[in-house]
Design a protein around this motif. Structure first.
Motif, PDB file in Angstrom:
ATOM      1  N   SER A   1      52.023 -29.309 -19.977  1.00 35.68           N
ATOM      2  CA  SER A   1      52.973 -28.912 -18.773  1.00 35.68           C
ATOM      3  C   SER A   1      54.468 -28.985 -19.229  1.00 35.68           C
ATOM      4  CB  SER A   1      52.836 -29.829 -17.763  1.00 35.68           C
ATOM      5  OG  SER A   1      52.923 -31.358 -18.212  1.00 35.68           O
ATOM      6  N   ILE A   2      54.911 -29.681 -20.239  1.00 36.49           N
ATOM      7  CA  ILE A   2      56.075 -29.715 -20.708  1.00 36.49           C
ATOM      8  C   ILE A   2      56.845 -28.424 -21.261  1.00 36.49           C
ATOM      9  CG2 ILE A   2      57.924 -30.942 -22.172  1.00 36.49           C
ATOM     10  CD1 ILE A   2      56.165 -33.302 -22.261  1.00 36.49           C
TER      11      ILE A   2
ATOM     12  N   CYS B   1      57.263 -32.782 -27.819  1.00 39.48           N
ATOM     13  CA  CYS B   1      55.908 -32.745 -27.216  1.00 39.48           C
ATOM     14  C   CYS B   1      54.880 -32.912 -28.510  1.00 39.48           C
ATOM     15  CB  CYS B   1      55.476 -31.597 -26.688  1.00 39.48           C
ATOM     16  SG  CYS B   1      55.494 -30.153 -27.823  1.00 39.48           S
TER      17      CYS B   1
ATOM     18  N   ASP C   1      50.587 -32.788 -22.828  1.00 42.43           N
ATOM     19  CA  ASP C   1      52.150 -32.332 -22.880  1.00 42.43           C
ATOM     20  C   ASP C   1      52.213 -30.903 -22.844  1.00 42.43           C
ATOM     21  OD1 ASP C   1      52.569 -34.837 -23.717  1.00 42.43           O
ATOM     22  OD2 ASP C   1      52.932 -34.409 -25.499  1.00 42.43           O
TER      23      ASP C   1
ATOM     24  N   VAL D   1      62.425 -29.206 -26.266  1.00 43.43           N
ATOM     25  CA  VAL D   1      61.159 -29.805 -25.696  1.00 43.43           C
ATOM     26  C   VAL D   1      60.778 -30.814 -26.815  1.00 43.43           C
ATOM     27  CG1 VAL D   1      60.659 -28.219 -24.166  1.00 43.43           C
ATOM     28  CG2 VAL D   1      59.561 -28.196 -26.122  1.00 43.43           C
TER      29      VAL D   1
END
Length: 557
Positions: free
Chosen positions: A440-441, A459, A438, A457
């Motif tokens: 990259s999120i 995650c 996660d 976000v």
């Protein structure tokens, strides 16, 4: 004949009595230098003088040649009279100076000598000569310019220092009008001073004036003059001139500096003040008066503590004084009570002024009204305290991050939510807590904040006990005036239960509740994906197979 003879004898007797009783010395000397007749005054002066005594015997040995030269000139040069000064007397009686006038009677073959005692006068003359010598030496060797000037204002005599002062030779000055080397703007002053002394209105004069040198440069002098008179008759002027050019330049520089200071202080947006050595205010600009709430002249003469509302209002007076004594400068911030009852916060700085001898001569300082700033600071402190209380008591995890995601602050909620203390988190990277799949999120969200005001976000985060929890984080940037990101503020909460419920609902929507097998909705979803993928790639075939299960209805029922 007898009557005439008697009369002649009487006249001679009277003349003899006059000769003997005269107070001046008188003597008749033969051409060979012997005394023929000497009156009582001469005998009293010469002592041993008797008829037939050589006159040289009663003259001081050092002065005999003077008398001989006079007799020689009378005898050979046909002069009528000779006047000399010699000492008469003896070693036993002592010697006294006499001025003798000698004449010759060639028919009678005698010298007749008449004279006066000059001992006291000669002493006075010697003292006068000595005084004149001292004056001459003092005049010539004086370190300041000295001059003697005629009543019509012409140089009669100048000393070397005066010549050096004016950069002119003595012969250039003697006989020339003093006014010729006087600055045009000071000529009326110089002429007026001389006229006042000539008229008896002033005994002396002293003033500052300018002289011109040959190259056109100006020399400032402190000139003092006096009139010398002989009885009631004025004779000449005596003057002294002290070069004060450097002092005048210093005064001009000081005056210009003070004018610049007053101009700068008057135009300054801050209050400016100055005190003397005794802490009395000697200058205050309009801005200071405006801040304090009174007119500038009302501040003058008061102590600087009084100006700022008294000892109670000042607060740190002793501390500032000790700073000034120790370091020469001091900063301060304190409230003052204005004349209209307001309380104004001021901030400033003070510095000790030093005189030519290096000692303290006063204090100068500036201040500005920072009431609004102090109020804002207090309000901000109150807001920060409120925010700190909310942050520390919030169940959400709050963090401040650098633009590179480094933790600068972590709230106490990190302990129950992540299992790590704030001290453990500060200095680490927040994305290191996120599971690798996660991260990259998080990076994508941070990149979006360069242009967006906030992102959210969701995650997965690995706790300290290795459990995986879902976090929903709202992240917002703090920017500078140019729009550059200075810091990120992140508010996170644990949404693990909500995420599990969402996944459960999604699974139930896509699977048969009885068998757990994918249902029509999941089939259509996957078919849609396959069709879009084929269109996107532009190649490949797609087949759909339909299986009919016999007696499925019985099984389903």
């Amino acid at each position: 004949r007898m009557v005439d003879a008697t009369r002649e004898m009487d006249e001679r007797a009277a003349a003899q009595r006059f000769f003997d009783l005269a107070s001046d010395v008188a003597v008749v000397v033969a051409l060979d230098g012997t005394i023929l007749h000497a009156n009582r005054a001469f005998r009293a002066a010469a002592g041993d003088a008797t008829r037939g005594t050589p006159i040289d015997d009663v003259v001081h040995p050092a002065d005999v040649a003077i008398l001989l030269d006079a007799r020689h000139r009378l005898t050979h040069d046909a002069t009528a009279h000779e006047t000399v000064e010699v000492r008469l007397g003896s070693d036993r009686r002592g010697w006294r100076w006499h001025r003798l006038t000698t004449g010759i009677d060639r028919d009678a073959g005698t010298f007749h000598v008449i004279g006066q005692d000059r001992t006291e006068a000669r002493g006075a003359d010697a003292r006068l000569a000595e005084a004149e010598d001292r004056f001459r030496a003092a005049f010539e060797d004086a370190a300041i310019g000295m001059s003697i000037t005629s009543l019509d204002g012409r140089w009669l005599r100048v000393n070397p220092a005066m010549c050096a002062l004016l950069e002119r030779a003595e012969e250039e000055l003697i006989g020339q009008p003093v006014i010729d080397v006087t600055h045009p703007e000071d000529r009326v002053l110089a002429l007026g001073a001389m006229a006042a002394m000539r008229a008896g209105e002033r005994l002396t004069s002293m003033d500052e004036q300018r002289y011109l040198r040959p190259d056109g440069s100006v020399v400032w002098v402190l000139r003092s003059g006096s009139l010398v008179s002989d009885g009631d008759t004025p004779r000449y002027f005596v003057a002294q001139a002290l070069d004060i050019t450097r002092r005048r330049h210093s005064q001009e520089a000081l005056r210009a500096s003070e004018e610049r200071f007053r101009a700068l202080a008057g135009a300054a947006p801050s209050g400016v003040w100055a005190t003397d050595l005794f802490d009395a205010c000697v200058y205050a600009n309009d801005r200071l008066a405006e801040i304090v709430g009174c007119a500038p002249h009302e501040l003058l003469g008061h102590g600087w503590i009084d100006v700022f509302g008294g000892e109670d209002g000042f607060g740190g007076a002793d501390h500032v004084r000790s700073q000034l004594l120790r370091a020469g400068t001091a900063g301060y911030e304190f409230p003052i009570a204005t004349s209209d009852g307001r309380t104004v916060w001021v901030r400033g700085r003070a510095a000790v002024l030093h005189g030519p001898d290096g000692g303290a001569s006063g204090v100068v300082g500036s201040l500005e009204d920072v009431t609004e700033e102090v109020d804002n600071r207090r309000e901000l402190a109150a807001r920060e305290q409120e925010l700190r209380l909310l942050t520390e008591r919030s169940s959400d995890f709050l963090a401040r991050l650098s633009p590179t995601l480094e933790v600068r602050y972590a709230s106490p909620a990190s302990v129950p939510l992540i299992g790590r203390t704030p001290a453990e988190l500060v200095g680490s990277r927040i994305d290191e807590l996120v599971v690798p799949e996660d991260r990259s999120i998080v990076h994508a969200a941070a990149a979006r904040l360069a242009t967006e005001d906030a992102v959210t976000v969701v995650c997965r985060v690995r706790r300290a006990d290795d459990r995986i929890v879902w976090f929903e984080s709202a992240i917002a940037p703090i920017r500078d005036d140019d729009g550059e990101v200075l810091e990120l503020v992140c508010v996170s909460r644990d949404v693990t239960e909500r995420k599990a419920a969402e996944l459960q609902l999604a699974h139930q929507a896509m699977h048969d509740a009885l068998t757990g097998l994918p249902n029509r909705a999941l089939f259509l979803d996957r078919l849609g994906h396959a069709l879009r993928r084929r269109v996107r790639r532009g190649t490949g075939m797609l087949a759909v197979m339909f299986l009919d299960v016999d007696r499925f209805k019985v099984i389903n029922d």
